[in-house]
Design a protein around this motif. Sequence first.
Motif, mmCIF file in Angstrom:
data_model
loop_
_atom_site.group_PDB
_atom_site.id
_atom_site.type_symbol
_atom_site.label_atom_id
_atom_site.label_comp_id
_atom_site.label_asym_id
_atom_site.label_seq_id
_atom_site.Cartn_x
_atom_site.Cartn_y
_atom_site.Cartn_z
ATOM 1 N N TYR A 343 27.742 39.215 60.323
ATOM 2 C CA TYR A 343 28.278 38.668 58.915
ATOM 3 C C TYR A 343 29.297 39.795 57.915
ATOM 4 C CZ TYR A 343 29.430 35.741 55.243
ATOM 5 O OH TYR A 343 29.614 35.037 53.680
ATOM 6 N N VAL A 344 30.516 39.347 57.687
ATOM 7 C CA VAL A 344 31.473 39.774 57.580
ATOM 8 C C VAL A 344 32.480 39.008 56.161
ATOM 9 C CG1 VAL A 344 33.852 39.490 58.559
ATOM 10 C CG2 VAL A 344 33.650 41.842 56.760
ATOM 11 N N SER A 345 32.591 39.329 55.291
ATOM 12 C CA SER A 345 33.069 38.304 54.178
ATOM 13 C C SER A 345 33.941 38.929 53.460
ATOM 14 C CB SER A 345 31.502 37.833 52.996
ATOM 15 O OG SER A 345 32.392 36.924 52.678
ATOM 16 N N TYR A 346 35.194 38.438 52.965
ATOM 17 C CA TYR A 346 36.000 39.156 52.256
ATOM 18 C C TYR A 346 35.466 37.904 50.527
ATOM 19 C CZ TYR A 346 39.282 40.176 56.740
ATOM 20 O OH TYR A 346 39.051 41.497 57.751
ATOM 21 N N GLU A 347 35.115 38.379 50.111
ATOM 22 C CA GLU A 347 35.246 37.696 48.317
ATOM 23 C C GLU A 347 36.187 37.947 47.518
ATOM 24 O OE1 GLU A 347 32.628 36.022 47.917
ATOM 25 O OE2 GLU A 347 31.272 36.445 49.974
ATOM 26 N N TRP A 348 36.178 37.614 46.921
ATOM 27 C CA TRP A 348 36.910 37.181 45.461
ATOM 28 C C TRP A 348 36.058 38.162 44.382
ATOM 29 C CZ3 TRP A 348 40.837 33.032 43.767
ATOM 30 C CH2 TRP A 348 41.686 33.039 44.998
ATOM 31 N N VAL A 349 36.633 38.905 43.201
ATOM 32 C CA VAL A 349 36.001 39.631 42.944
ATOM 33 C C VAL A 349 36.580 40.162 41.120
ATOM 34 C CG1 VAL A 349 33.918 39.835 44.414
ATOM 35 C CG2 VAL A 349 35.442 41.625 43.854
ATOM 36 N N THR A 350 35.921 40.440 40.446
ATOM 37 C CA THR A 350 36.393 41.216 39.480
ATOM 38 C C THR A 350 36.410 42.740 39.421
ATOM 39 O OG1 THR A 350 34.568 41.053 38.379
ATOM 40 C CG2 THR A 350 36.323 39.654 37.259
ATOM 41 N N THR A 351 37.090 43.567 39.615
ATOM 42 C CA THR A 351 36.695 44.745 40.154
ATOM 43 C C THR A 351 36.020 46.151 38.428
ATOM 44 O OG1 THR A 351 38.655 45.806 39.049
ATOM 45 C CG2 THR A 351 38.884 44.813 41.665
ATOM 46 N N ASP A 352 36.334 47.160 39.036
ATOM 47 C CA ASP A 352 35.359 47.629 37.762
ATOM 48 C C ASP A 352 36.242 47.996 36.321
ATOM 49 O OD1 ASP A 352 36.853 49.329 38.971
ATOM 50 O OD2 ASP A 352 35.676 51.019 39.674
ATOM 51 N N LEU A 353 37.061 47.801 36.608
ATOM 52 C CA LEU A 353 39.089 47.428 35.813
ATOM 53 C C LEU A 353 38.931 46.560 34.624
ATOM 54 C CD1 LEU A 353 41.808 48.863 37.500
ATOM 55 C CD2 LEU A 353 40.347 50.185 35.785
ATOM 56 N N TYR A 354 37.991 45.721 35.004
ATOM 57 C CA TYR A 354 37.464 44.503 34.435
ATOM 58 C C TYR A 354 36.868 44.557 33.162
ATOM 59 C CZ TYR A 354 36.414 39.860 32.506
ATOM 60 O OH TYR A 354 35.806 38.472 31.890
ATOM 61 N N ARG A 355 37.013 44.211 31.397
ATOM 62 C CA ARG A 355 36.699 44.742 30.619
ATOM 63 C C ARG A 355 36.296 42.708 30.080
ATOM 64 N NH1 ARG A 355 34.973 48.405 32.856
ATOM 65 N NH2 ARG A 355 36.487 50.291 32.125
ATOM 66 N N GLY A 356 34.860 42.659 30.114
ATOM 67 C CA GLY A 356 35.047 40.830 29.138
ATOM 68 C C GLY A 356 35.232 40.710 27.445
ATOM 69 N N GLU A 357 35.522 42.313 27.099
ATOM 70 C CA GLU A 357 35.771 42.104 25.471
ATOM 71 C C GLU A 357 37.283 41.845 25.611
ATOM 72 O OE1 GLU A 357 34.264 44.335 27.047
ATOM 73 O OE2 GLU A 357 34.842 46.607 26.453
ATOM 74 N N ASP A 358 38.093 42.824 26.462
ATOM 75 C CA ASP A 358 39.570 42.312 26.362
ATOM 76 C C ASP A 358 39.977 40.965 26.609
ATOM 77 O OD1 ASP A 358 42.218 42.522 26.831
ATOM 78 O OD2 ASP A 358 41.898 44.213 28.256
ATOM 79 N N PRO A 359 40.535 39.841 25.330
ATOM 80 C CA PRO A 359 41.365 39.170 25.044
ATOM 81 C C PRO A 359 42.076 38.432 26.956
ATOM 82 C CG PRO A 359 41.551 39.786 23.424
ATOM 83 C CD PRO A 359 41.587 40.918 24.735
ATOM 84 N N GLU A 360 42.865 39.578 26.971
ATOM 85 C CA GLU A 360 43.848 39.228 28.427
ATOM 86 C C GLU A 360 43.756 39.391 29.347
ATOM 87 O OE1 GLU A 360 47.251 42.247 28.874
ATOM 88 O OE2 GLU A 360 48.274 41.426 30.370
ATOM 89 N N HIS A 361 42.314 39.984 29.537
ATOM 90 C CA HIS A 361 41.527 40.639 31.280
ATOM 91 C C HIS A 361 40.660 39.026 31.515
ATOM 92 C CE1 HIS A 361 41.298 44.977 31.676
ATOM 93 N NE2 HIS A 361 42.161 44.253 31.361
ATOM 94 N N VAL A 362 40.308 38.677 30.266
ATOM 95 C CA VAL A 362 39.776 36.789 30.225
ATOM 96 C C VAL A 362 40.656 35.693 30.485
ATOM 97 C CG1 VAL A 362 38.280 35.251 28.299
ATOM 98 C CG2 VAL A 362 37.492 37.986 28.634
ATOM 99 N N GLU A 363 41.876 35.971 29.671
ATOM 100 C CA GLU A 363 42.508 34.713 29.868
ATOM 101 C C GLU A 363 42.723 35.399 31.463
ATOM 102 O OE1 GLU A 363 46.350 35.442 28.254
ATOM 103 O OE2 GLU A 363 47.587 33.626 29.485
ATOM 104 N N ILE A 364 43.004 35.610 32.358
ATOM 105 C CA ILE A 364 43.571 35.713 33.746
ATOM 106 C C ILE A 364 42.443 35.739 34.300
ATOM 107 C CG2 ILE A 364 44.191 37.847 36.077
ATOM 108 C CD1 ILE A 364 45.916 39.660 33.461
ATOM 109 N N ILE A 365 41.285 35.969 34.442
ATOM 110 C CA ILE A 365 40.622 35.668 34.875
ATOM 111 C C ILE A 365 39.790 33.972 35.348
ATOM 112 C CG2 ILE A 365 37.413 35.830 35.967
ATOM 113 C CD1 ILE A 365 39.884 38.154 36.606
ATOM 114 N N GLN A 366 40.238 33.932 33.792
ATOM 115 C CA GLN A 366 39.960 32.277 33.750
ATOM 116 C C GLN A 366 40.819 31.063 34.507
ATOM 117 O OE1 GLN A 366 39.332 30.640 29.274
ATOM 118 N NE2 GLN A 366 37.743 31.335 29.265
ATOM 119 N N GLY A 367 42.444 32.100 33.975
ATOM 120 C CA GLY A 367 43.298 31.082 34.878
ATOM 121 C C GLY A 367 43.425 31.085 35.855
ATOM 122 N N ILE A 368 42.655 32.470 36.446
ATOM 123 C CA ILE A 368 42.323 31.968 38.366
ATOM 124 C C ILE A 368 41.626 31.178 38.382
ATOM 125 C CG2 ILE A 368 41.132 33.167 39.689
ATOM 126 C CD1 ILE A 368 42.810 36.080 38.764
#
Length: 476
Positions: A343-368
Motif C-alpha cells: 500500500y502506498v500513500s501520498y500524505e499531507w503533513v507538516t515537515t520538521d521545519l514547522y514550529r508550533g510557537e511561530d504565529p506565521e506557521h500556525v496561521e499558514i497551517i490553519q489556513g490550509i
Amino acid sequence: MMQSRSTYTASSRKEKERLLQGSMMFASRLEYGFRIFISIDALAPDPTICPHHIFISTICRPPPPFECLNSPSTPPTMSSPLTCNVCDTEGDKRDGQNHTKIRSTHKPPHDHTSQITPTMDSLTLVCTASLLAAGLYWFVFILGSAEQKGKHAVQLSGGSIQRENVQENYNQYWSFFRRPKEIETAEKVPAFVDTFYNLVTDIYEWGWGQSFHFSPAIPGKSNLESTKIHEQMAVDLINVKPGQKILDAGCGVGGPMRAIAAHSGCNVVGITINEYQVSRAKAHNKKAGLSHLCDVVCGNFLEMPFEDESFDGAYSIEATCHAPKLEDVYSEIFRVLKPGKLYVSYEWVTTDLYRGEDPEHVEIIQGIERGDALPGLRAFSDIADVAKKVGFEVVKERDLAKPPSRPWWSRLKMGRIAYWRNHIVVTVLETLGVAPKGTMDVHEMLFKTADYLTRGGETGIFTPMHMILLKKPEKP
Ligand SMILES: C=C(CC[C@@H](C)[C@H]1CC[C@H]2C3=CC[C@H]4[C@H](C)[C@@H](O)CC[C@]4(C)[C@H]3CC[C@]12C)C(C)C
Ligand SMILES: C[S@@+](CC[C@H](N)C(=O)[O-])C[C@H]1O[C@@H](n2cnc3c(N)ncnc32)[C@H](O)[C@@H]1O
C-alpha cells in the motif's frame, strides 16, 4: 426605414444621392478600421441622436469630405424646423414609432451620412453582436476552462446539493471551524468532508482537472504530464500485475484511477465519500473507455464495504489527510489487503521545519486546514508510527517534494492571473443566476487557500506528498 416624402425636390434628391455615394465610400474606408470603435460607441448612444441612426451617426464622427445638404449656417436648435435627410421627417415632429426627435439627426458635426442606413446599420449591428458573442464565448469557455479537460464554467454546480442550498451549506461548512469541538467529533468529519466536496468538486475540475492532487513540476512537461507521471509512480511502487485488483482510497473523480488502470492494466476500485464524485468518476470512466477496468463506490474509507484480504494492492493520493484518525483508515486498508501486498500513500503533513510557537506557521497551517476540509494536519514523523501500529511494515518513506524535485506550488503561483479571471467569471455567472448562490464564496475560499498552500510550500513547513510505502506482512 427610408420613407418617400413628396416634400422633396428633385435637386435635393440628386444632392442626397451624391451625398449617399460619398458617404458610402467614406464609410467603407472607415468601416474596416473603425468597426470596433463604432460598435463600442454605438453601445452608449447619445440621446440627442436619432435612435434609429445611431450606428451610422457614430461612423461619421470624423468630418466628411463633402458638404452637407442640411448643414445650416447656424446649427439647428430645438425649435428649428429641419428635415431629416434619412427619414425625411420634419424636425421636432414625432412619428410615434421610430423617432423621438428627428431634429436630433442633425446634431453637428454632419450627421447626413446616416443615409448609409439600413445595410450599414444592420451590418454593424450583426458584427457588434457577433464580436460580443465571440468575446463572451472565449472568456467563459476558452479562458474560463483553465484545464483542458476540466468542466466549463457554465456547468458549475453545488454537486449533490440543491442549488438553492449551496450558500447555506457553505455557511455550515464554516461553522465547523467556528466550533472547534465539532471538528474533534470524529464521526461528524465524513459528513463535513462530503459537504466540502459537493461545494468544490466542479470548481476543482474546472480550474485544475480530473486529478485532485499536486505533483512535482517536471521541466519540459505540462501539468497534465507531470500529474500522470506522479500517479503512475504510485502504481509502479506497489508492484501489481495486469488483471489484479487494486484499491484507490479516496478516489475523487478518478483522474489517478484512469491513469493507473491504463498504465498497469489493473482493475481499480475507487471509494469516495461523495456521491457526486461517484457520478462524475463513472461518467469520465465511460468516456475514457475504461469502465471495464475502473469501478467506483460511494462509501466511507473508515469502514469500507469490502471483504477482508480482497485486494492485491492499494494506494491513496492526498486523501487520507481527511481522516480524523489516521489509524482508522490505515487499519481498514490493512484489513482489505491480501497478506504480502503493498500500500502506498501520498500524505499531507507538516515537515520538521514547522514550529508550533511561530504565529506565521500556525496561521499558514490553519489556513490550509480550513480551506481543504482537514480535521487537523499531522506531523510527517507520526505517519510511520501509525502505520506500524496497525501492523504494516514500512518499506520506504520519502518527501517527494524535496529537491531535486521542482516546487509543487509553482502551478498554484502560475495560476494567479487565471484565478482573477475565474473570479470574474464566477461573479458574472452567479449574478446572472447561472451558477448557484454561494459559488463566489466557495471560489474566494479556494483563492485564499491557494495562497496558504503556496506559503506552506515556500516556507517548507508543509508538504502534500510525503510518500510512504507499506507492506502487509505475509502470514506466518
Ligand atoms: C488534496 C486536496 C486538494 C488539492 C488541490 C487539488 C486543491 C487545493 C486548492 C485548490 C484550488 C485552489 C485555487 C482554485 C482557484 C481559485 C480556482 O479559480 C480554480 C481552482 C483552484 C486552482 C483550486 C484547484 C484545486 C486545488 C489546487 C485537499 C482538499 C486535501
Ligand atoms: C483531494 S481528493 C483526492 C482525490 C484523488 N485521490 C485524486 O488525487 O484525484 C480527496 C478524496 O478523498 C475522499 N475522502 C475523504 N474522506 C473520505 C472518507 N471518509 N471516505 C471516503 N472517501 C473520503 C474525498 O471524497 C475525495 O474524493
